[in-house]
Motif scaffolding. Structure first.
Motif: not given
Lengths: 196, 389
Positions: B12, B14-15, B35, B37, B40, B83, B85, B111, B175-176
């Protein structure tokens, strides 16, 4: 492009199953993209996950309107009115059920495969009695019906996603592959459907 | 067709950001989860706790404090990461100015998530666009691969021009979403991105102060230096992007053109809408229409000169904004109108779409492009598309 949709209940592992299958299909040489229905997930509530696979890099994003294959981790979800929405009849519907495919009331030309994934998960102690984790079993049945992915690739792809009881999950994939009931013989090759 | 690379993993966005931070050998991470992010922050916290990442993870009670901790760490000369959002980025606002004004090369992965109310966790770019004037460089990524690659480039660019950099990825759409990402070899990354050696840093043995009071005249000079650093960054961005391409096989720049040759209309995008827009452009090209795409990668510094060159043969721009400036319209459209002032042959149409996660489909982009080609849109206002409008 193949479009594959997963339906489960929170806790059964549908989202993880979509990622394992994306990774496995990538190992088979396809580009893949997997994502959950966005938003909050709650145990027991209906969840969906989506997977695109193609021979070319996948650029389109966002929810899919159609589905070539449907993987249904909980048979009670068949009561939802939109569950089969967008299903293209060339693909497979894989259902966690002890019934024979023809007993589920689908039109006769649908390709339906059933597998008693709850029983397999209970036997291998995956999850609890109330919440068996059936995602790896459903993938085994999908491998058997669709021919798109091998058991070996599923086993290899499982690793980063399932850290608990990996050996039992491998057994679940294999057992479901062997025990799946198919309503029709597997076609020699499943042709990809037009892009949605 | 591109070939599938053996070293790629299906991960993903995020990864990809987590792997990039680890590959960049960040030394301090201060973050507060929000959420979408949170993964992370959770993953980096785990990696630090397990000793797999030799960095100090500072848990804080808010995003404001996260950036404050990053500022303190960066002043000592550490490579620093965070990180966030949406509301989290908004809460950081004051310290975004502070970090840029202090000329600290912090890298932040944002994100993109819409702002509340009404409460939402879904994607749009209003969160980052509304931090446009803080002095942070801003990258908008199209794929998870670009997220990984951009974080590495961001440190190189930031540490050269001494401005912080925000790497943006659309919430959930990147992100997902799991997709193939090539993860570079750590040793190769070390060659591309050596350790940070700051020109100035806090040192008890050699005392300096950062951010002290100043008189009006030198204040003006400090701000002018920031503007010059932004201008200088454009050249660095191109050179670093090319160097990255030579080393890893994927080149990057300030903006990207797709099927733009002889295009009379260019669809303008930022972020993850781009992939869907490429499909729309292909569809329209198949119908014989001279349509191309211009993807903005950097919003700040804004590549005005490159934009002017890129649109030199176009007659129409269709700017797709996943953000809005209330009382004016699409933010990106304003940027293009400002950069292209005086080029009267160009018609610039503004579309606001996809706010708060409202779906953006290939069909929507194709239909609105046809309207722009027929000039049936009003150039004097933004057109809102999708949702329940």
């Amino acid at each position: 492009m193949w479009e594959i949709r997963f339906h489960g209940r929170g806790g059964q592992g549908a989202v993880i199953a979509s990622k394992i299958l994306a990774s496995a299909l990538f190992r088979e040489g396809l580009y893949t993209q997997a994502f959950p229905s966005f938003g909050a997930e709650r145990r027991g509530a209906p969840v969906a996950a989506f997977l695109r696979a193609d021979r070319a890099p996948i650029r389109v994003r966002g929810e899919m309107a159609g589905a070539d294959h449907l993987l249904i981790l909980d048979v009670s979800l068949l009561a939802l009115p939109d569950l089969l929405k967008g299903y293209r009849e060339s693909g497979w519907i894989i259902i966690n059920s002890p019934c024979a495919p023809l007993d589920l009331g689908f039109p006769l030309h649908y390709r339906v495969a059933t597998v008693d994934a709850d029983r397999i998960a209970w036997g291998l102690e995956l999850g609890s009695r109330a919440f068996p984790i059936v995602n790896t079993a459903i993938l085994g049945a999908f491998a058997r019906a669709s021919g798109l992915v091998s058991v070996e690739c599923l086993n290899d792809a499982m690793n980063p996603f399932i850290s608990v009881k990996p050996e039992r999950n491998r057994k679940a994939i294999r057992q479901a592959y062997e025990e799946a009931n198919l309503s029709a013989p597997r076609p020699f090759e499943v042709e990809p459907c037009a892009q949605g | 067709m591109e070939s599938l690379k053996a070293g790629a993993q299906v991960i993903e966005g995020n990864t990809a950001a987590v792997i990039a931070a680890a590959l960049a050998r960040v030394q301090v991470i201060a973050a507060y989860p929000i959420t979408p992010s949170s993964p992370i922050v959770e993953s980096l916290s785990d990696l630090c706790a397990q000793g797999k990442l030799q960095a100090r993870f500072i848990p804080v009670e808010s995003e404001h404090s996260a950036m404050a901790a990053c500022i303190g760490a960066a002043m000592t000369g550490c490579r620093t990461f965070t990180a966030t959002s949406s509301q989290g980025l908004a809460l950081m606002h004051e310290l975004l100015h502070w970090s840029a004004g202090s000329r600290l090369p912090i890298v932040l992965v944002n994100v993109n998530r819409a702002l509340a109310p009404p409460w939402t966790i879904f994607c749009d770019q209003s969160d980052a666009f509304s931090q446009r004037d803080t002095g942070w460089m801003q990258i908008y990524c199209e794929t998870a691969q670009e997220v990984l690659d951009s974080v590495l480039q961001a440190y190189r660019i930031s540490e050269e021009v001494l401005l912080p950099c925000m790497v943006n990825m659309d919430g959930f759409y990147l992100s997902h979403t799991a997709e193939p990402v090539e993860v570079p070899d750590p040793k190769e990354v070390d060659c591309f991105l050596p350790g940070f050696e700051p020109r100035f840093h806090l040192d008890a043995a050699d005392p300096h102060a950062f951010g002290g009071g100043t008189a009006p005249a030198p204040y003006m000079e400090f701000r002018h230096q920031m503007q010059e650093a932004m201008e200088e960054a454009k050249d660095r961005i191109v050179r670093v992007g090319e160097e990255f391409g030579r080393q890893f096989g994927r080149s990057y720049g300030l903006l990207e053109l797709y099927r733009a040759e002889n295009a009379s209309l260019l669809v303008v995008t930022s972020g993850s809408i781009t992939g869907t827009a490429r499909e729309a452009v292909d569809g329209l090209r198949d119908q014989g229409l001279a349509v191309g795409l211009l993807r903005v990668r950097f919003l700040r510094p804004f590549p005005a000169e490159e934009v002017r060159r890129a649109v030199s043969s176009a007659e129409t721009l269709l700017v797709l904004d996943r953000a809005v400036s209330y009382g004016q319209g699409g933010t990106l459209a304003q940027e293009f109108k400002a950069a292209l002032y005086g080029q009267d042959r160009l018609q610039i149409f503004s579309i606001v779409m996809g706010l708060g996660g409202a779906p953006v489909t290939r069909q929507m982009i194709e239909e609105t492009t046809l309207m722009a080609l027929e000039r049936t849109l009003d150039p004097c206002r933004s057109h809102w598309l999708g949702g329940t409008i």
